[in-house]
Design a protein around this motif. Structure first.
Motif, short mmCIF file in Angstrom:
data_model
loop_
_atom_site.label_atom_id
_atom_site.label_comp_id
_atom_site.label_asym_id
_atom_site.label_seq_id
_atom_site.Cartn_x
_atom_site.Cartn_y
_atom_site.Cartn_z
N ASN A 87 0.84 -1.20 0.00
CA ASN A 87 0.00 0.00 0.00
C ASN A 87 0.88 1.25 0.00
OD1 ASN A 87 -1.42 2.30 1.56
ND2 ASN A 87 -3.13 0.94 1.08
N TYR A 88 0.56 2.18 -0.91
CA TYR A 88 1.30 3.46 -0.98
C TYR A 88 0.30 4.60 -0.89
CZ TYR A 88 3.52 7.54 -3.07
OH TYR A 88 3.97 8.81 -3.31
N LYS A 89 0.63 5.61 -0.06
CA LYS A 89 -0.18 6.81 0.03
C LYS A 89 0.72 8.04 -0.11
CE LYS A 89 -4.43 5.35 1.24
NZ LYS A 89 -4.21 3.94 0.90
N ARG A 90 0.34 8.93 -1.03
CA ARG A 90 1.03 10.21 -1.16
C ARG A 90 0.30 11.21 -0.28
NH1 ARG A 90 1.61 15.07 -3.80
NH2 ARG A 90 3.74 15.53 -4.55
N MET A 91 0.93 11.58 0.86
CA MET A 91 0.27 12.35 1.91
C MET A 91 0.73 13.81 1.97
SD MET A 91 -1.65 10.04 3.43
CE MET A 91 -1.97 10.70 5.06
N HIS A 92 1.43 14.30 0.95
CA HIS A 92 2.06 15.62 1.03
C HIS A 92 1.07 16.76 1.24
CE1 HIS A 92 6.31 14.71 0.00
NE2 HIS A 92 5.76 13.62 -0.51
N ASN A 93 -0.16 16.61 0.77
CA ASN A 93 -1.15 17.68 0.88
C ASN A 93 -2.03 17.57 2.12
OD1 ASN A 93 -0.33 18.91 -1.54
ND2 ASN A 93 -1.61 17.54 -2.75
N ILE A 94 -1.83 16.53 2.94
CA ILE A 94 -2.59 16.39 4.18
C ILE A 94 -1.89 17.18 5.28
CG2 ILE A 94 -3.46 14.79 5.93
CD1 ILE A 94 -4.86 14.47 3.30
N THR A 95 -2.63 18.08 5.94
CA THR A 95 -2.07 18.87 7.04
C THR A 95 -3.10 18.99 8.16
OG1 THR A 95 -2.90 21.00 6.20
CG2 THR A 95 -0.72 20.28 5.42
N ARG A 96 -2.65 19.38 9.33
CA ARG A 96 -3.58 19.71 10.40
C ARG A 96 -4.24 21.06 10.11
NH1 ARG A 96 -0.05 20.36 15.05
NH2 ARG A 96 1.57 20.46 13.47
N VAL A 97 -5.51 21.21 10.55
CA VAL A 97 -6.23 22.46 10.35
C VAL A 97 -5.66 23.55 11.26
CG1 VAL A 97 -8.48 23.61 10.58
CG2 VAL A 97 -8.34 21.30 9.60
N ALA A 98 -5.35 23.18 12.50
CA ALA A 98 -4.94 24.17 13.51
C ALA A 98 -3.56 24.74 13.23
CB ALA A 98 -4.99 23.53 14.90
N ALA A 99 -2.61 23.88 12.84
CA ALA A 99 -1.23 24.34 12.64
C ALA A 99 -0.64 23.64 11.43
CB ALA A 99 -0.41 24.08 13.89
N PRO A 100 -1.08 24.02 10.24
CA PRO A 100 -0.64 23.29 9.04
C PRO A 100 0.85 23.46 8.74
CG PRO A 100 -1.86 25.26 8.44
CD PRO A 100 -2.00 25.12 9.92
N MET A 101 1.47 22.36 8.35
CA MET A 101 2.85 22.37 7.87
C MET A 101 2.88 21.58 6.58
SD MET A 101 5.31 21.68 11.16
CE MET A 101 4.66 20.02 11.42
N LYS A 102 3.42 22.16 5.53
CA LYS A 102 3.46 21.48 4.25
C LYS A 102 4.32 20.22 4.36
CE LYS A 102 4.34 22.11 -0.66
NZ LYS A 102 4.80 23.03 -1.74
N GLY A 103 3.75 19.09 3.90
CA GLY A 103 4.48 17.82 3.92
C GLY A 103 4.72 17.25 5.30
N GLU A 104 3.87 17.59 6.29
CA GLU A 104 4.15 17.16 7.66
C GLU A 104 3.97 15.66 7.88
OE1 GLU A 104 1.32 18.44 10.78
OE2 GLU A 104 0.18 19.38 9.17
N PHE A 105 3.28 14.94 6.97
CA PHE A 105 3.12 13.50 7.13
C PHE A 105 3.96 12.69 6.14
CE2 PHE A 105 -0.94 15.24 8.75
CZ PHE A 105 -0.76 14.87 10.07
N GLY A 106 4.42 13.31 5.07
CA GLY A 106 5.22 12.58 4.10
C GLY A 106 4.42 11.47 3.43
N ASP A 107 5.11 10.62 2.69
CA ASP A 107 4.45 9.46 2.05
C ASP A 107 4.46 8.28 3.02
OD1 ASP A 107 4.23 11.06 -0.12
OD2 ASP A 107 5.79 10.06 -1.30
N SER A 108 3.54 7.33 2.80
CA SER A 108 3.51 6.12 3.62
C SER A 108 3.60 4.89 2.72
CB SER A 108 2.23 6.05 4.47
OG SER A 108 1.08 5.87 3.67
N TYR A 109 4.28 3.85 3.25
CA TYR A 109 4.48 2.61 2.52
C TYR A 109 4.14 1.45 3.45
CZ TYR A 109 7.43 5.84 -0.16
OH TYR A 109 7.90 6.92 -0.87
N GLY A 110 3.15 0.64 3.07
CA GLY A 110 2.70 -0.44 3.93
C GLY A 110 2.84 -1.80 3.28
N LEU A 111 3.16 -2.80 4.08
CA LEU A 111 3.17 -4.19 3.64
C LEU A 111 2.26 -4.96 4.59
CD1 LEU A 111 4.32 -6.27 1.65
CD2 LEU A 111 6.15 -6.72 3.31
N LEU A 112 1.13 -5.44 4.06
CA LEU A 112 0.08 -6.03 4.88
C LEU A 112 -0.26 -7.43 4.41
CD1 LEU A 112 -2.37 -2.96 4.74
CD2 LEU A 112 -0.50 -3.30 6.37
#
Length: 371
Positions: A87-112
């Motif tokens: 599983n791959y997720k491109r998370m660069h545009n996901i931020t917190r509403v209260a204190a947004p930081m660009k790219g704060e979660f990065g991408d995720s890579y899962g093996l399930l």
């Protein structure tokens, strides 16, 4: 002439049935490879960390068809396949509403690892349930950019999904997918609020080696004990807030299991957890562990719940009530979940997570005597 045509029609129908049965049997016994393109429709976390933005990704899934070599547990459960999911997720545009930081979660890579359960047939379409569990690497964490949602880069991943699968022919199928993916680290480092991503997807699957004939199952050789006793020990570390340090625990368990079927057992037992470091108000930052903070070395609880068996592998879940827990916060109940793998008739490897309400305490790894 009429009789000849009738005979010809019957012969053609018979041949068509034979060919159709062979094709259906080939598809039924085939492993498949699936590619799933996804778009996130919602992302959320615990403790009022509201999130915004869009995520995209995909999955590459290998479906091992259990009909190729059926076992009693897979036949009784009615599962379609055992799955390996990247599983791959491109998370660069996901931020917190209260204190947004660009790219704060990065991408995720899962093996399930997962299962596919057929739920219902709707005309030619099949509705399926697709749970999966494994490990996931997050591109960013508290220790790389101080986002409070993800506590570490290495996490446990848990996915549950629904799939509407439509065959195009005996080798190819397309599907619409809806799933939720959760990842967090089980309390090994804190903060550990965890991240949840709800996604929709469109996928295409292709049969592999569809001409292989399935072996005839021999369920008589598969035996299991109805009554068993477990005695387990595990050890693990709970993280210290905003620190790479941790405090160790040792967990003990003794219980009884009754096996109802090849895949389902129900157990009851006692959990005891030993604190190598207890809570000290004078060392609050070093010893505070939220709902897992204890003034005593031991906490003891009684729990009940099911085991789901798949051959030598079992997944466990139990709900418990504390007999003794001198806790900082008013906690009376707990959950445990985990897995055990039998090495032989009396010894198993085990992993186990302890949870208070929705908050993970720690993950322990160890051994279990079972007889």
């Amino acid at each position: 002439m009429f009789n000849l045509n009738t005979a010809t029609i019957k012969l053609n129908l018979f041949l068509a049935l034979i060919i159709g049965a062979f094709a259906a049997n080939a598809q039924q016994n085939a492993h498949t490879l699936e590619f799933n393109l996804q778009k996130a429709i919602n992302s959320f976390s615990a403790n009022q960390n509201k999130l915004q933005g869009n995520a995209y990704g995909g999955e590459l899934i290998f479906h091992y068809n259990v009909n190729r070599e059926a076992k009693r547990w897979s036949s009784d459960l009615g599962i379609k396949s055992i799955d390996v999911v990247f599983n791959y997720k491109r998370m660069h545009n996901i931020t917190r509403v209260a204190a947004p930081m660009k790219g704060e979660f990065g991408d995720s890579y899962g093996l399930l690892g997962g299962l596919t359960f057929p739920l219902a047939n709707i005309s030619k379409a099949e509705l399926e349930f697709t749970p999966a569990f494994g490990i996931l690497y997050a591109g960013e964490s508290w220790f790389s950019n101080q986002n409070p949602v993800v506590g570490s880069k290495l996490n446990f991943g848990l996915k549950a999904g629904l799939k509407l699968n439509v065959p195009l022919n005996e080798k190819t199928a397309v599907a619409a997918n809806l799933d939720v993916l959760h990842y967090s680290n089980g309390g090994t480092r804190v903060p550990n609020n965890g991240l949840n991503v709800v996604s929709v997807g469109l996928s295409v699957a292709r049969a592999l080696n569809e001409n292989i004939t399935a072996s005839k199952p021999n369920f008589e050789k598969e035996v299991y004990q109805k009554h068993t006793f477990d005695l387990g020990i595990n050890t693990g570390r709970r993280g210290v807030y905003q620190s790479r340090d941790g405090l160790w625990r040792t967990g003990l368990y003794g219980g009884y299991n009754y096996r109802f079927t090849s895949y389902l057992a129900f157990g009851a037992g006692v959990d005891a957890v030993y604190y190598h470091t207890i809570y000290d108000a004078n060392r609050n930052l070093e010893t505070y562990q939220s709902k897992a903070s204890s003034f005593d070395r031991w906490r003891v609880g009684a729990a009940i719940g099911p085991d789901l068996w798949m051959g030598n592998l079992a997944f466990m879940a139990k709900y418990g009530y504390y007999i003794h827990y001198n806790s900082l916060l008013p906690i009376k109940t707990y959950w445990t979940a985990g897995a055990k793998y039998k090495l032989n008739n009396w010894l198993a490897l085990q992993s186990k997570i302890y949870i208070h309400q929705t908050e993970a305490d720690y993950v322990g790894f160890g051994l279990m005597l079972t007889k």
